[in-house]
Design an enzyme around this catalytic site. Structure first.
Site, PDB file in Angstrom:
ATOM      1  N   HIS A  13       0.859  -1.203   0.000  1.00 45.57           N
ATOM      2  CA  HIS A  13       0.000   0.000   0.000  1.00 45.57           C
ATOM      3  C   HIS A  13       0.885   1.238   0.000  1.00 45.57           C
ATOM      4  CE1 HIS A  13      -3.784   2.149   1.743  1.00 45.57           C
ATOM      5  NE2 HIS A  13      -2.910   3.087   1.365  1.00 45.57           N
ATOM      6  N   HIS A  15       1.389   5.459  -1.798  1.00 40.62           N
ATOM      7  CA  HIS A  15       0.944   6.575  -2.642  1.00 40.62           C
ATOM      8  C   HIS A  15       2.168   7.221  -3.266  1.00 40.62           C
ATOM      9  CE1 HIS A  15      -3.130   6.537  -0.850  1.00 40.62           C
ATOM     10  NE2 HIS A  15      -2.477   6.121   0.217  1.00 40.62           N
ATOM     11  N   LYS A  99      -9.705  -0.569  -5.606  1.00 49.76           N
ATOM     12  CA  LYS A  99      -9.725   0.094  -4.303  1.00 49.76           C
ATOM     13  C   LYS A  99     -11.061   0.754  -4.044  1.00 49.76           C
ATOM     14  CE  LYS A  99      -7.930   1.809  -0.533  1.00 49.76           C
ATOM     15  NZ  LYS A  99      -6.751   2.594  -0.229  1.00 49.76           N
ATOM     16  N   HIS A 136     -10.497   1.158   2.101  1.00 52.25           N
ATOM     17  CA  HIS A 136     -10.289   2.153   3.162  1.00 52.25           C
ATOM     18  C   HIS A 136     -11.504   2.016   4.072  1.00 52.25           C
ATOM     19  CE1 HIS A 136      -8.911   6.058   4.947  1.00 52.25           C
ATOM     20  NE2 HIS A 136     -10.143   5.947   5.413  1.00 52.25           N
ATOM     21  N   HIS A 174      -4.580  -0.473   6.029  1.00 54.17           N
ATOM     22  CA  HIS A 174      -4.098   0.322   7.169  1.00 54.17           C
ATOM     23  C   HIS A 174      -4.991   0.202   8.402  1.00 54.17           C
ATOM     24  CE1 HIS A 174      -7.011   3.024   5.430  1.00 54.17           C
ATOM     25  NE2 HIS A 174      -6.191   3.627   4.605  1.00 54.17           N
ATOM     26  N   ASP A 247       1.437   2.640   3.535  1.00 53.30           N
ATOM     27  CA  ASP A 247       0.568   3.807   3.345  1.00 53.30           C
ATOM     28  C   ASP A 247       1.391   5.089   3.305  1.00 53.30           C
ATOM     29  OD1 ASP A 247      -1.764   5.237   2.917  1.00 53.30           O
ATOM     30  OD2 ASP A 247      -2.285   5.337   5.040  1.00 53.30           O
TER      31      ASP A 247
HETATM   32  C1  NCD Z   1      -3.779   8.925   2.133  1.00 51.02           C
HETATM   33  C2  NCD Z   1      -3.373   9.958   1.082  1.00 51.02           C
HETATM   34  O1  NCD Z   1      -2.837  11.011   1.455  1.00 51.02           O
HETATM   35  O2  NCD Z   1      -3.574   9.707  -0.111  1.00 51.02           O
HETATM   36  N1  NCD Z   1      -3.789   9.588   3.412  1.00 51.02           N
HETATM   37  C3  NCD Z   1      -3.777   8.992   4.631  1.00 51.02           C
HETATM   38  O3  NCD Z   1      -3.857   9.703   5.625  1.00 51.02           O
HETATM   39  N2  NCD Z   1      -3.656   7.690   4.778  1.00 51.02           N
HETATM   40  C4  NCD Z   1      -5.097   8.332   1.757  1.00 51.02           C
HETATM   41  C5  NCD Z   1      -5.429   7.039   2.459  1.00 51.02           C
HETATM   42  O4  NCD Z   1      -4.688   6.073   2.377  1.00 51.02           O
HETATM   43  O5  NCD Z   1      -6.485   6.974   3.111  1.00 51.02           O
HETATM   44 ZN    ZN Z   2      -3.275   5.062   1.682  1.00 52.20          ZN
HETATM   45 ZN    ZN Z   3      -6.930   4.967   3.146  1.00 54.15          ZN
END
Ligand code: NCD
Ligand code: ZN
Ligand code: ZN
Length: 345
Positions: A13, A15, A99, A136, A174, A247
């Site tokens: 996971h 970003h 997702k 999520h 998460h 995450d």
């Molecule tokens: C994530 C993001 O910034 O894209 N933020 C977070 O606080 N985890 C989004 C997510 O995974 O929910």
């Molecule tokens: Zn995330």
């Molecule tokens: Zn998330």
């Protein structure tokens, strides 16, 4: 010096964002992990196989020369998602998973699913084709206390969905609560959960440690100590339902240190080191490789890396920030501080 050798880990996971941020952050993940499941919550989101293939190309272009790294792409589900595009994209090897963002639950989830009933056909297709659903898991109703949103999602949405689609494979992303840890191991091998470094390392006091700490703010938000303890127990349990998903969620420093700060902890530069610290503190380094490198691939059905890496228990200083071209900076977990472990060599 204490050291640990294990197969290159997988981050299930992450970003990466896009453009300059993508170029700045991909190298951290690509150096530390053999593969990562890449979240689709861009602006606009990655909704089709075509968009995902183009995004994958941009990620691959940012992987440093000589580094072997495979991004695994995900489809952002909306009320209008097309089951055929998803299943063809999956068959073509573009989509690894889809997702589910409940609309308005987190960063860039405005196009998310407004009600699980709207994606019934998509879920039937996913169940038939064996495409994992990544969730999520938070309800978004404003009358629900923010610290209870995961627990209520589990009762109201997750469990009924698992019962309604008995062959659907799901990852509760998460997890942050004892309830999340408990449910994740109660549906056999069709339910898994990722656990972030920050939810293993900190409880909600970290958000208010001597003042407001925007870089500790993510969603789902940090919880009480009992929940952190339950997550540490789960991660080090040796059960295959729990696996590594950082995450890592970069946001510019000026957008986090703001009147309405963004949610997300940028952990990619220190993630493996942070998890090692947790497993070391729990005297569970023998459980580390399965959590970090084996159980995630096993859930998704791909081979763990056969390349070995070695980390040593030797402190390393973490830079104060990561500069992104001329547009801003990112402050990572442990910025300006030390991590206790470092990559050997
Ligand atoms: C994530 C993001 O910034 O894209 N933020 C977070 O606080 N985890 C989004 C997510 O995974 O929910
Ligand atoms: Zn995330
Ligand atoms: Zn998330």
């Amino acid at each position: 010096m204490q050291s640990l050798t294990f197969r290159r880990p997988s981050d299930l996971h992450v970003h990466f964002r896009d453009s300059e941020v993508l170029e700045a952050v991909v190298p951290f993940t690509a150096r530390a992990f053999c593969t990562a499941t890449v979240m689709p919550n861009l602006v606009p989101p990655v909704r089709t196989a075509r968009e995902a293939a183009a995004y994958r190309d941009r990620i691959n272009a940012a992987v440093p020369n000589g580094v072997r790294f495979e991004p695994r792409m995900t489809c952002y589900l909306t009320d209008q998602s097309d089951p055929q595009d998803l299943s063809e994209g999956h068959k073509a090897g573009i989509f690894t998973a889809a997702k589910l963002y409940p609309a308005h639950a987190t960063t860039n989830s405005g196009h998310g699913v407004t009600s699980i009933d709207k994606i019934q056909r998509v879920l039937e297709t996913m169940q038939d084709r064996g495409i994992p659903l990544l969730i999520h898991g938070e309800v978004t109703r404003h009358d629900v206390d923010i610290f209870d949103r995961e627990k209520i999602f589990i009762d109201e949405i997750l469990i009924p969905t698992l019962q309604r689609y008995p062959r659907l494979r799901v990852v509760l992303e998460h997890i942050t609560t004892k309830e999340g840890a408990d449910v994740a191991s109660s549906f056999g091998n069709r339910l898994g959960a990722t656990i972030t470094p920050q939810h293993l390392l900190f409880n909600r006091n970290a958000l208010f440690d001597g003042g407001l700490r925007p870089h500790m703010y993510c969603l789902p938000v940090l919880k009480r100590e009992v929940h952190r303890e339950a997550l540490r127990k789960a991660a080090t349990s040796g059960l295959p339902n729990y696996f590594l998903g950082t995450d890592s969620a970069p946001h510019f420093q000026h957008l986090k240190e703001a009147d309405c700060g963004c949610a997300g902890v940028f952990s990619a530069p220190v993630a493996v080191e942070a998890y090692l610290q947790v497993f070391d503190e729990e005297n569970a380094l023998d459980k580390f490789e399965n959590f970090a490198s084996v159980f995630g691939p096993q859930f998704y059905g791909f081979e763990p890396s056969s390349t070995l890496v070695t980390y040593v228990k030797k402190p390393r200083q973490v830079p104060a920030s990561v500069q992104v071209a001329n547009v801003g900076s990112l402050k990572s977990l442990f910025a300006n501080d030390e991590v206790a472990w470092s990559l050997a060599g």
